[in-house]
Design an enzyme around this catalytic site. Structure first.
Site, PDB file in Angstrom:
ATOM      1  N   LYS A  21     -70.875  95.610  14.028  1.00 15.39           N
ATOM      2  CA  LYS A  21     -71.906  95.139  14.955  1.00 15.39           C
ATOM      3  C   LYS A  21     -72.288  96.323  15.844  1.00 15.39           C
ATOM      4  CE  LYS A  21     -74.072  91.285  16.244  1.00 15.39           C
ATOM      5  NZ  LYS A  21     -73.275  90.190  16.819  1.00 15.39           N
ATOM      6  N   HIS A  22     -73.556  96.651  15.867  1.00 15.81           N
ATOM      7  CA  HIS A  22     -74.051  97.774  16.672  1.00 15.81           C
ATOM      8  C   HIS A  22     -73.277  99.052  16.366  1.00 15.81           C
ATOM      9  CE1 HIS A  22     -76.549  94.889  18.592  1.00 15.81           C
ATOM     10  NE2 HIS A  22     -75.567  94.276  19.201  1.00 15.81           N
ATOM     11  N   ASP A  30     -51.083 106.068  31.551  1.00 14.58           N
ATOM     12  CA  ASP A  30     -51.622 104.747  31.887  1.00 14.58           C
ATOM     13  C   ASP A  30     -52.229 104.043  30.678  1.00 14.58           C
ATOM     14  OD1 ASP A  30     -53.736 106.509  31.734  1.00 14.58           O
ATOM     15  OD2 ASP A  30     -54.620 105.976  33.665  1.00 14.58           O
ATOM     16  N   GLY A  74     -74.029  87.524  12.865  1.00 13.02           N
ATOM     17  CA  GLY A  74     -75.185  88.421  12.807  1.00 13.02           C
ATOM     18  C   GLY A  74     -74.813  89.864  12.532  1.00 13.02           C
ATOM     19  N   ARG A  98     -60.252 105.628  28.497  1.00 14.53           N
ATOM     20  CA  ARG A  98     -59.378 105.181  27.414  1.00 14.53           C
ATOM     21  C   ARG A  98     -58.565 103.962  27.839  1.00 14.53           C
ATOM     22  NH1 ARG A  98     -58.887 107.310  22.782  1.00 14.53           N
ATOM     23  NH2 ARG A  98     -60.143 109.046  23.534  1.00 14.53           N
ATOM     24  N   HIS A 110     -69.300 109.942  18.735  1.00 16.35           N
ATOM     25  CA  HIS A 110     -70.217 109.658  19.841  1.00 16.35           C
ATOM     26  C   HIS A 110     -71.511 109.007  19.351  1.00 16.35           C
ATOM     27  CE1 HIS A 110     -67.635 112.760  21.784  1.00 16.35           C
ATOM     28  NE2 HIS A 110     -67.709 111.866  22.747  1.00 16.35           N
ATOM     29  N   PHE A 156     -56.155 112.043  22.230  1.00 12.71           N
ATOM     30  CA  PHE A 156     -54.877 111.937  22.927  1.00 12.71           C
ATOM     31  C   PHE A 156     -54.982 111.098  24.194  1.00 12.71           C
ATOM     32  CE2 PHE A 156     -56.420 116.228  24.437  1.00 12.71           C
ATOM     33  CZ  PHE A 156     -56.686 115.875  25.754  1.00 12.71           C
ATOM     34  N   GLY A 187     -95.742 123.931 -21.784  1.00 12.68           N
ATOM     35  CA  GLY A 187     -95.335 122.627 -22.290  1.00 12.68           C
ATOM     36  C   GLY A 187     -96.297 121.515 -21.913  1.00 12.68           C
TER      37      GLY A 187
END
Length: 530
Positions: A281-282, A484, A311, A444, A530, A479, A40
């Site tokens: 942000k970040h 606390d 920002g 947490r 993470h 969880f 072609g």
């Protein structure tokens, strides 16, 4: 010592993408470079009135098997691989009638596009190029004497080089072409092997490759002393890699990273069900909200943490309108990204020339499959994209008090936001808007306290009598290992909790929730980020 300048007298052109082909061939012919071609490509050149030899004249063998076999022949590969300063090579060329090829122009069968178009297995296999990669690798290996062009973007540089060299090219130029050629065949093989592994259900094949195409050389990475670049993979997922930038400075490394996080977060909220806004942000949300209008959603997201929003990156799930744009320009934002933008909104944002404005044409599907790569020393971690979602019917009420309909709605909203907050993640929400976010803490409990403090700051900023976390729901991405963290949410005034469950001390946490009069549901799914 091999020569620097090498003249080009014969070119072999065989391309699937014929963009710019005729212009390139016309310019080569004007330099008295003989044109050889296949199928072609040869037809397209003849139709343009150019003189071209069929590759079968070099091989003395016809193309066959529907074009599967045409260039896999010593008449071609000898012409590409022969060392022009080696007497034995030259004698072999003369003995077997092999003509030297000084320039190879090849782009491969459109395998990636075929796969992206949803073609069946047999069609994808038929679009795996064999002869093209073989020729490319041969020409690239012999770059001391041969030029190899695999991208239409290199047509103009090639012609400029030939013009400057009066029909010859420099070794440095040929080396750059060769390096790019090997990268192209590597990317092609990566695409083929990756597709085949998926097609046969190999989730973790023995060997795995990934490839990209340079989209942008960046000024620097996360910090000025780090070099950086942005590569795209060709994935059609709407987002920063596929977006059109309609104004503003070039995106930085951090802009790209944060904009991706923002758009993925706002895409959790179906545009057909109503407006939504995420401010990042970040790479962490500092405010996410839905609303009756896009302006209302933006304002609610902004009110969650006005200080951090300055920002930041603003992501919207619907076409940006003028009313919302007028609110956005009241503070400085690095990037605004949306599926589309009205002309009136674009004119308003144009007054803020430093703001980067991106449109994507759509939203990424949160449930769509894909993979995420992360480099570690000596290797890569590969995992599926977090496409997990829960619906109302997936929730398990584990406390004596059942949540109200309003609480359930806010729970699901907060849960979707928590998915995009760095772990440990705690999100307070009410009325379809975040009112406190705690992100990325080692404990947490600390995340819960930070999120509550953000709510108090919001109350002070807006002049509220009480913190908006009073009467809010709270989402935890994983969880509660102890009661606390839950008690910190109780102290902030939360009335209902959504969390994955699965702790060894679930019974203690449930008992604490019952004692405090909370409603709590388990999702059975966590969202570590993470």
């Amino acid at each position: 010592m091999r020569p620097d300048l090498v003249p080009v007298t014969r070119a072999l052109l065989s391309v699937s993408d014929k963009t710019g082909l005729v212009d390139l061939a016309t310019a080569l012919a004007a330099m008295d470079i003989e044109l050889v071609s296949t199928g072609g490509t040869a037809k397209a050149l003849r139709d343009a009135g150019l003189a071209v030899r069929d590759v079968s004249e070099l091989t003395n063998f016809p193309e066959m098997m529907d074009g599967r076999v045409k260039t896999l022949h010593p008449g071609v590969h000898g012409g590409l691989l022969a060392l022009r300063d080696n007497d034995e090579h030259l004698a072999a060329m003369e003995a077997h009638g092999i003509a030297g090829i000084d320039l190879l122009v090849v782009n491969l069968y459109p395998f990636e596009a075929t796969v992206a178009g949803g073609a069946d297995y047999a069609t994808c296999v038929e679009n795996i190029d064999i002869g093209g990669p073989a020729m490319i690798r041969a020409a690239a290996k012999n770059h001391d004497f041969v030029n190899v062009v695999v991208d239409t973007a290199d047509y103009a540089p090639l012609l400029a080089e030939l013009e400057a060299g009066k029909g010859a090219t420099t070794r440095g130029f040929r080396q750059k072409l060769a390096a790019n050629a090997y990268a192209r065949t590597a990317a092609y093989d990566a695409a083929v092997s990756g597709w085949m592994a998926r097609a046969i259900g190999e989730e973790a094949p023995r060997r795995k490759a990934v490839a990209g195409t340079l989209a942008q050389t960046l000024r620097y990475g996360e910090n000025p002393h780090q070099g950086a670049a942005f590569y795209t993979t060709g994935e059609a997922r709407p987002g920063v890699a596929t977006a059109r930038q309609i104004q503003g400075k070039e995106l930085s490394y951090n802009n790209i990273n944060d904009t991706d996080a923002a758009f993925e977060a706002v895409a959790e909220f179906d545009a057909a069900l109503g407006p939504a806004c995420a401010i990042i942000k970040h790479a962490n949300p500092c405010g996410v909200a839905t609303g009756e209008s896009l302006k209302a959603a933006y304002q609610a997201a902004f009110d969650c943490d006005r200080t951090s929003a300055f920002g930041g990156i603003i992501a919207l799930n619907q076409t940006l309108d003028a009313e919302t744009a007028a609110e956005i320009v009241r503070i400085f934002s690095e990037v605004v990204i949306a599926p589309d933008i009205s002309d009136e909104a674009a004119a308003i944002l144009a007054a803020k020339k430093n703001v980067r404005v991106l449109t994507t044409g759509g939203l990424p599907a949160p449930e769509a499959k894909g993979q995420v790569w992360k480099q570690v020393a000596g290797g890569y971690l590969v995992q599926d994209r977090d496409a997990g979602r829960v619906a109302m019917e997936d929730l398990k009420v584990v406390t004596r008090r059942k949540p109200s309909g309003e609480e359930l709605s806010d729970m699901l909203f907060a849960w979707r936001v928590a998915k995009h907050v760095k772990s440990n993640a705690i999100v307070y929400a009410r009325d379809g808007a975040t009112v406190g976010i705690g992100a990325g803490q080692m404990s947490r409990v600390d995340s819960a306290r930070i999120a509550a403090r953000k709510g108090q700051d919001m109350a002070e900023t807006l002049g509220l009598a009480t913190s908006p976390t009073e009467g809010a729901v709270v989402a935890s991405d994983a969880f509660f290992p102890f009661a606390d963290g839950l008690m910190a949410a109780v102290a902030a005034g939360a009335t209902a909790v959504i969390q994955p469950g699965g702790s060894m001390r679930d019974d203690e946490v449930i008992a604490a929730a019952d004692e405090a009069g909370l409603a709590m549901v388990f999702t059975g799914m966590r969202h570590f980020r993470h």
